[in-house]
Design a protein around this motif. Structure first.
Motif, PDB file in Angstrom:
ATOM      1  N   VAL A  86       3.721   0.907  -4.253  1.00 27.10           N
ATOM      2  CA  VAL A  86       4.761  -0.043  -3.840  1.00 27.10           C
ATOM      3  C   VAL A  86       4.623  -0.303  -2.341  1.00 27.10           C
ATOM      4  N   GLU A  87       4.642  -1.564  -1.970  1.00 31.26           N
ATOM      5  CA  GLU A  87       4.687  -1.927  -0.556  1.00 31.26           C
ATOM      6  C   GLU A  87       6.075  -2.485  -0.261  1.00 31.26           C
ATOM      7  N   PRO A  95      10.747  -1.474  12.172  1.00 29.85           N
ATOM      8  CA  PRO A  95      11.412  -2.536  11.411  1.00 29.85           C
ATOM      9  C   PRO A  95      10.533  -3.778  11.322  1.00 29.85           C
ATOM     10  N   GLY A  96      10.488  -4.388  10.134  1.00 27.51           N
ATOM     11  CA  GLY A  96       9.709  -5.604   9.945  1.00 27.51           C
ATOM     12  C   GLY A  96       8.250  -5.371   9.613  1.00 27.51           C
ATOM     13  N   GLU A  97       7.779  -4.124   9.668  1.00 24.68           N
ATOM     14  CA  GLU A  97       6.387  -3.818   9.335  1.00 24.68           C
ATOM     15  C   GLU A  97       6.271  -3.408   7.863  1.00 24.68           C
ATOM     16  N   TRP A  98       5.176  -3.823   7.228  1.00 29.00           N
ATOM     17  CA  TRP A  98       4.949  -3.436   5.843  1.00 29.00           C
ATOM     18  C   TRP A  98       4.555  -1.965   5.761  1.00 29.00           C
ATOM     19  N   GLN A  99       5.114  -1.272   4.764  1.00 31.43           N
ATOM     20  CA  GLN A  99       4.847   0.137   4.545  1.00 31.43           C
ATOM     21  C   GLN A  99       4.444   0.361   3.088  1.00 31.43           C
ATOM     22  N   THR A 100       3.808   1.475   2.821  1.00 30.63           N
ATOM     23  CA  THR A 100       3.353   1.754   1.461  1.00 30.63           C
ATOM     24  C   THR A 100       3.862   3.103   0.967  1.00 30.63           C
ATOM     25  N   TYR A 101       4.148   3.132  -0.321  1.00 29.13           N
ATOM     26  CA  TYR A 101       4.368   4.379  -1.044  1.00 29.13           C
ATOM     27  C   TYR A 101       3.300   4.452  -2.139  1.00 29.13           C
ATOM     28  N   ASP A 102       2.594   5.559  -2.191  1.00 28.26           N
ATOM     29  CA  ASP A 102       1.706   5.854  -3.312  1.00 28.26           C
ATOM     30  C   ASP A 102       2.229   7.121  -3.961  1.00 28.26           C
ATOM     31  N   ILE A 103       2.598   6.997  -5.227  1.00 28.15           N
ATOM     32  CA  ILE A 103       3.409   7.998  -5.919  1.00 28.15           C
ATOM     33  C   ILE A 103       2.680   8.501  -7.161  1.00 28.15           C
ATOM     34  N   HIS A 106       3.296   8.393   2.107  1.00 29.88           N
ATOM     35  CA  HIS A 106       4.002   7.327   2.811  1.00 29.88           C
ATOM     36  C   HIS A 106       3.090   6.843   3.932  1.00 29.88           C
ATOM     37  N   ASN A 107       2.634   5.610   3.832  1.00 32.74           N
ATOM     38  CA  ASN A 107       1.667   5.074   4.798  1.00 32.74           C
ATOM     39  C   ASN A 107       0.454   5.993   4.925  1.00 32.74           C
ATOM     40  N   ASN A 108      -0.013   6.473   3.751  1.00 33.97           N
ATOM     41  CA  ASN A 108      -1.195   7.340   3.634  1.00 33.97           C
ATOM     42  C   ASN A 108      -0.968   8.754   4.166  1.00 33.97           C
ATOM     43  N   VAL A 109       0.270   9.124   4.419  1.00 32.06           N
ATOM     44  CA  VAL A 109       0.603  10.464   4.892  1.00 32.06           C
ATOM     45  C   VAL A 109       1.385  11.195   3.807  1.00 32.06           C
ATOM     46  N   LEU A 110       0.987  12.414   3.485  1.00 31.22           N
ATOM     47  CA  LEU A 110       1.667  13.186   2.445  1.00 31.22           C
ATOM     48  C   LEU A 110       3.068  13.581   2.910  1.00 31.22           C
ATOM     49  N   VAL A 111       4.087  13.157   2.152  1.00 35.49           N
ATOM     50  CA  VAL A 111       5.466  13.496   2.514  1.00 35.49           C
ATOM     51  C   VAL A 111       6.186  14.289   1.418  1.00 35.49           C
ATOM     52  N   GLN A 112       5.680  14.216   0.181  1.00 32.54           N
ATOM     53  CA  GLN A 112       6.184  15.062  -0.915  1.00 32.54           C
ATOM     54  C   GLN A 112       4.965  15.623  -1.633  1.00 32.54           C
ATOM     55  N   ASN A 113       4.879  16.951  -1.704  1.00 35.24           N
ATOM     56  CA  ASN A 113       3.695  17.600  -2.240  1.00 35.24           C
ATOM     57  C   ASN A 113       4.021  18.311  -3.555  1.00 35.24           C
ATOM     58  N   ASN A 114       3.815  17.606  -4.665  1.00 39.77           N
ATOM     59  CA  ASN A 114       4.106  18.159  -5.998  1.00 39.77           C
ATOM     60  C   ASN A 114       5.508  18.751  -6.034  1.00 39.77           C
ATOM     61  N   PHE A 165       9.713  -6.388  -1.018  1.00 38.07           N
ATOM     62  CA  PHE A 165       8.670  -5.657  -1.734  1.00 38.07           C
ATOM     63  C   PHE A 165       7.516  -6.597  -2.066  1.00 38.07           C
ATOM     64  N   ARG A 166       6.335  -6.027  -2.192  1.00 38.20           N
ATOM     65  CA  ARG A 166       5.172  -6.795  -2.643  1.00 38.20           C
ATOM     66  C   ARG A 166       4.146  -5.825  -3.232  1.00 38.20           C
ATOM     67  N   ASN A 167       3.156  -6.399  -3.921  1.00 38.78           N
ATOM     68  CA  ASN A 167       2.013  -5.650  -4.435  1.00 38.78           C
ATOM     69  C   ASN A 167       2.443  -4.350  -5.134  1.00 38.78           C
ATOM     70  N   ILE A 168       3.184  -4.496  -6.214  1.00 40.14           N
ATOM     71  CA  ILE A 168       3.676  -3.346  -6.972  1.00 40.14           C
ATOM     72  C   ILE A 168       2.826  -3.210  -8.241  1.00 40.14           C
ATOM     73  N   TRP A 169       2.192  -2.078  -8.398  1.00 37.30           N
ATOM     74  CA  TRP A 169       1.399  -1.844  -9.609  1.00 37.30           C
ATOM     75  C   TRP A 169       1.509  -0.383 -10.039  1.00 37.30           C
ATOM     76  N   LEU A 170       1.172  -0.156 -11.319  1.00 42.06           N
ATOM     77  CA  LEU A 170       1.341   1.162 -11.925  1.00 42.06           C
ATOM     78  C   LEU A 170       0.179   1.469 -12.866  1.00 42.06           C
ATOM     79  N   ARG A 171      -0.252   2.713 -12.859  1.00 41.97           N
ATOM     80  CA  ARG A 171      -1.250   3.191 -13.810  1.00 41.97           C
ATOM     81  C   ARG A 171      -0.639   4.317 -14.636  1.00 41.97           C
ATOM     82  N   LYS A 172      -0.663   4.180 -15.951  1.00 44.55           N
ATOM     83  CA  LYS A 172      -0.171   5.252 -16.811  1.00 44.55           C
ATOM     84  C   LYS A 172      -1.143   6.419 -16.751  1.00 44.55           C
TER      85      LYS A 172
END
Length: 245
Positions: free
Chosen positions: A103-104, A164-172, A195-203, A237-244
């Motif tokens: 999610v961006e 503020p105003g900058e695009w950010q990413t979550y990879d979950i 979060h922005n390629n930085v690990l913020v939640q580790n399992n 939000f933009r560029n939202i995709w999911l892989r099962k």
């Protein structure tokens, strides 16, 4: 596919254990099954095996979370999906269990409010486990309520927010909870977040469904959708995709 790989791996381990004493390096080589080949995409393009939930064209994959049938009322403009305050949360038409989600998101460039009132939204995995979306750049709020937190449960390892105003990413990476037939919890949900390629939640173990007041608890459920929160702020939000998985 997961079952096929699991059974093949078990067979391989058994064969390897029986023959390892013979000293043949080929005994530790597993040739089948072969993982499927995909196009891994790019920073702006989803992998070829992903389910596209928002590609910038329309919100056809989403409905109102109020009734689960009405079209999503948020604004779609210039390839961007933006909260329309007062229209309510939206959720995916499809339901999911274990998945990889990209999610961006972007909070408003013009800062208004502070703490929880500043660029607030949320991503509810299986419609009930919230990964917080918030403008936490130079802003103070409770630690388990800032961006990257499992809301009111687990604070992020670090604050990786952009301005503020900058695009950010979550990879979950999300593993759904499992339940016994009688409704009792068999295994809790778990989540890893970059979060922005930085690990913020580790399992991280999720304690239960998100609660604003009180302790989180689990109630038996099956696959559910992804929900985005209308918290009154025009978060995009933009560029939202999911892989099962």
């Amino acid at each position: 596919m997961k079952k096929q790989f699991f059974l093949a791996s078990i067979a391989f381990i058994g064969s390897f254990s029986a023959c390892v004493a013979q000293g043949d390096p080929k005994l530790s080589e597993q040739w089948k099954p072969v993982p499927p080949v995909i196009n891994s995409g790019s920073t702006t393009q989803a992998p070829s095996d992903a389910i596209i939930l928002f590609d910038g064209k329309n919100s056809s994959e989403w409905v109102s979370a109020k009734d689960g049938t009405s079209p999503a009322a948020w604004t779609v403009e210039n390839g961007i999906l933006t909260v329309k305050a007062g229209t309510g949360d939206i959720k995916t038409k499809q339901s999911f269990e274990d998945f990889q989600l990209h999610v961006e998101w972007r909070t408003p460039a013009k800062v208004e409010g502070d703490g929880q009132g500043r660029g607030n939204s949320g991503i509810f995995l299986m419609e009930q486990y919230e990964l917080q979306v918030l403008d936490s750049y130079g802003s103070t709020t409770y630690s388990n309520g800032q961006a990257g937190s499992i809301y009111k449960q687990t604070m992020p390892l670090v604050n990786a927010c952009k301005g503020p105003g900058e695009w950010q990413t979550y990879d979950i990476i999300f593993t759904a909870p499992r339940f016994h037939d009688n409704g009792m919890l068999k295994s809790p949900a778990r989540i890893t977040v970059l979060h922005n390629n930085v690990l913020v939640q580790n399992n991280t173990t999720i304690a239960g469904a998100t609660e604003y007041i009180g302790l989180a608890t689990y109630k038996k459920h099956g696959p559910l959708g992804i929900k985005l929160q209308d918290h009154g702020n025009p978060v995009s939000f933009r560029n939202i995709w999911l892989r099962k998985l």
